[in-house]
Design an enzyme around this catalytic site. Structure first.
Site, PDB file in Angstrom:
ATOM      1  N   GLU A 287       1.015  -1.231  -0.058  1.00  0.00           N
ATOM      2  CA  GLU A 287      -0.090  -0.135  -0.119  1.00  0.00           C
ATOM      3  C   GLU A 287       0.937   1.333  -0.103  1.00  0.00           C
ATOM      4  OE1 GLU A 287      -2.285  -0.487   3.554  1.00  0.00           O
ATOM      5  OE2 GLU A 287      -3.633  -1.952   2.820  1.00  0.00           O
ATOM      6  N   GLY A 289       2.252   4.848  -0.977  1.00  0.00           N
ATOM      7  CA  GLY A 289       1.735   6.146  -1.490  1.00  0.00           C
ATOM      8  C   GLY A 289       2.727   7.362  -1.616  1.00  0.00           C
ATOM      9  N   ARG A 290       3.140   7.936  -0.573  1.00  0.00           N
ATOM     10  CA  ARG A 290       4.003   9.035  -0.644  1.00  0.00           C
ATOM     11  C   ARG A 290       5.235   8.699  -1.255  1.00  0.00           C
ATOM     12  NH1 ARG A 290       4.392   9.654   4.174  1.00  0.00           N
ATOM     13  NH2 ARG A 290       3.049  11.372   4.519  1.00  0.00           N
ATOM     14  N   ARG A 326       1.362  20.392   6.292  1.00  0.00           N
ATOM     15  CA  ARG A 326       2.302  19.736   7.165  1.00  0.00           C
ATOM     16  C   ARG A 326       3.569  20.237   7.271  1.00  0.00           C
ATOM     17  NH1 ARG A 326       1.555  13.282   5.665  1.00  0.00           N
ATOM     18  NH2 ARG A 326      -0.604  13.168   6.195  1.00  0.00           N
ATOM     19  N   CYS A 362      -3.790  33.977   6.836  1.00  0.00           N
ATOM     20  CA  CYS A 362      -3.419  34.926   8.008  1.00  0.00           C
ATOM     21  C   CYS A 362      -3.338  34.565   9.194  1.00  0.00           C
ATOM     22  CB  CYS A 362      -5.129  35.857   7.678  1.00  0.00           C
ATOM     23  SG  CYS A 362      -5.080  37.352   8.568  1.00  0.00           S
ATOM     24  N   TYR A 391       0.183  14.369  -1.125  1.00  0.00           N
ATOM     25  CA  TYR A 391      -0.482  14.989   0.128  1.00  0.00           C
ATOM     26  C   TYR A 391      -0.437  16.661   0.373  1.00  0.00           C
ATOM     27  CZ  TYR A 391      -0.229  10.439   2.357  1.00  0.00           C
ATOM     28  OH  TYR A 391      -0.588   9.100   2.873  1.00  0.00           O
TER      29      TYR A 391
END
Length: 458
Positions: A287, A289-290, A326, A362, A391
């Protein structure tokens, strides 16, 4: 444009991205009309998938799934499906995206710690594989499962081997919310009994974590899961568990262009820790992803203004916390490489100057890079945030109701004897009408009209 592959060298060809930035500026995709834009390297994605397949080439039966949360964009998912990948999803929205992207239900795996009955009903009806996250969820599946379902059903366990350097990314700690905690009193026996009671339960699933988790820790968690599978099959006197979902989690190097660790490094670590994993007795599911997408994407942003404050130079751009969440909130854990480009879209040269790269949100902390030594930036220049193919622009934060940026795929294509960059739209920039609609425009008077507060959703 340079066509060098990084599949075997382990290094991302910088010229690809430089050419893409230049072409995006020249073609008007990046600039005043597109002040912040995400880009995906189509050839790079294919090469990353090929490198993954190469690493597992000797494995008799393996399904590589892509973690949809890492790049929840239908054209990207369809590209991965075209590469022969399956898809791992963690909720009804991602399941819908996976189906629309063209993944066969049999190539989709549903993981989530809090699946609703409706999610389970749909997955079981479609034939999507399901990894139950708890013994309670197994009991729910007992109620919902029909005898004719073709879904492969598994149970996620937490081997509790510890965490990596980023706590939020570590899912095999003593108190992780994921899976059945194997080292808790009575848990291991309860798992064995769960398989004894359910002949249809045939898969074990574990995922130790991702960024910040070293290969040794990931391998230790998979080794513990493998030993549990062997124990269950031996105690039941039958080959009840036939497949292992070993998750993903290969970390990404954010320090430079080098791809490390590689998929081959990952397989080597598993081979050393779990020699029997690849002998064909268990079908495998991954699995990732990144690690497949991060280095195949970047964010380009227009420098809107520059200023000095307290002796510090600040370049204000449109790439901030809304698209690099992040990094802004945890800068030490998620640092990004930054490139400086001139108004013509070409890399800037000149003496280095320490500069903050700040975003449009802001709040004071909306800074994606602090004190970076870069050629001096000016209004109308561009910055590039590298390693953001997963992401980042695909999963924006709606802070300040800032619109989602446009996303384009790119590749080199020869035309009329020359080579240039061709772009394909992946996601249109969000319109202000869309923002208003998502913010309840259709119900604007519901709280001030008589009886409005008592209305029910249709």
């Amino acid at each position: 444009m340079t066509q060098t592959s990084f599949r075997n060298t382990g290094t991302r060809p910088a010229a690809r991205f430089d050419d893409a930035v230049r072409a995006a500026v020249e073609q008007g995709l990046l600039g005043e009309r597109g002040a912040v834009v995400g880009f995906i390297d189509i050839d790079g994605v294919r090469e990353s998938v090929a490198a993954l397949r190469d690493a597992f080439a000797a494995t008799p039966d393996v399904l590589h799934t892509f973690a949809a949360k890492a790049a929840s964009l239908i054209p990207v998912l369809r590209l991965l499906a075209d590469c022969g990948m399956g898809c791992e999803v963690a909720g009804p929205g991602e399941l819908r995206l996976a189906l629309d992207a063209g993944f066969a239900p049999s190539a989709i795996v549903l993981d989530s710690p809090a699946k609703t009955r409706e999610e389970l009903r749909l997955a079981l009806a479609l034939g999507v594989a399901v990894n139950a996250d708890s013994l309670q969820e197994l009991r729910r599946i007992d109620e919902l499962r029909s005898r004719d379902t073709v879904s492969v059903l598994g149970l996620r366990v937490n081997p509790q081997v510890g965490g990596g350097s980023i706590g939020a990314m570590s899912t095999a700690t003593a108190t992780s919310k994921f899976g059945v905690a194997l080292r808790d009193a009575g848990a291991r026996e309860a798992v064995v009994q769960a398989f004894a009671d359910r002949p249809w339960l045939t898969r074990l699933h574990a995922h130790v974590g991702s960024q910040g988790c070293p290969l040794e820790l990931i391998a230790a968690g998979i080794a513990e899961t493998y030993r549990l599978a062997e124990e269950i099959n031996e105690r039941l006197g039958t080959r009840r568990i036939t497949s292992l979902d070993i998750g993903g989690g290969l970390p990404v190097n954010f320090d430079d262009e080098t791809v490390r660790p590689t998929c081959a490094d990952y397989v080597a670590a598993l081979t050393e820790a779990v020699p029997g994993l690849f002998d064909g007795r268990y079908a495998l599911v991954t699995e990732f992803g990144r690690s497949l997408l991060a280095k195949n994407g970047f964010i380009g942003a227009l420098v809107e203004y520059t200023k000095d404050a307290g002796g510090r130079r600040i370049a204000l751009t449109h790439a901030g916390a809304q698209t690099a969440t992040r990094t802004v909130l945890m800068p030490d854990a998620w640092p990004l490489r930054v490139g400086a480009f001139g108004a013509d879209g070409r890399p800037k040269e000149g003496p280095a100057l320490a500069q903050d790269i700040a975003g449009p949100c802001c709040f004071a902390g909306d800074v994606v890079a602090h004190g970076r030594e870069l050629p001096e930036l000016h209004e109308g220049d561009f910055v590039v945030l590298y390693d953001t193919g997963a992401y980042y622009f695909s999963t924006p934060w709606a802070y300040n109701s800032l619109p989602r940026p446009a996303v384009y795929g790119f590749r080199a294509a020869a035309a009329d004897g020359s080579t240039d960059v061709v772009f394909a739209p992946v996601r249109d920039a969000q319109s202000l009408d869309s923002i208003a609609a998502e913010s309840g425009l259709a119900h604007a008077n519901a709280l001030i009209e008589p009886g409005g507060a008592s209305s029910r959703p249709s």
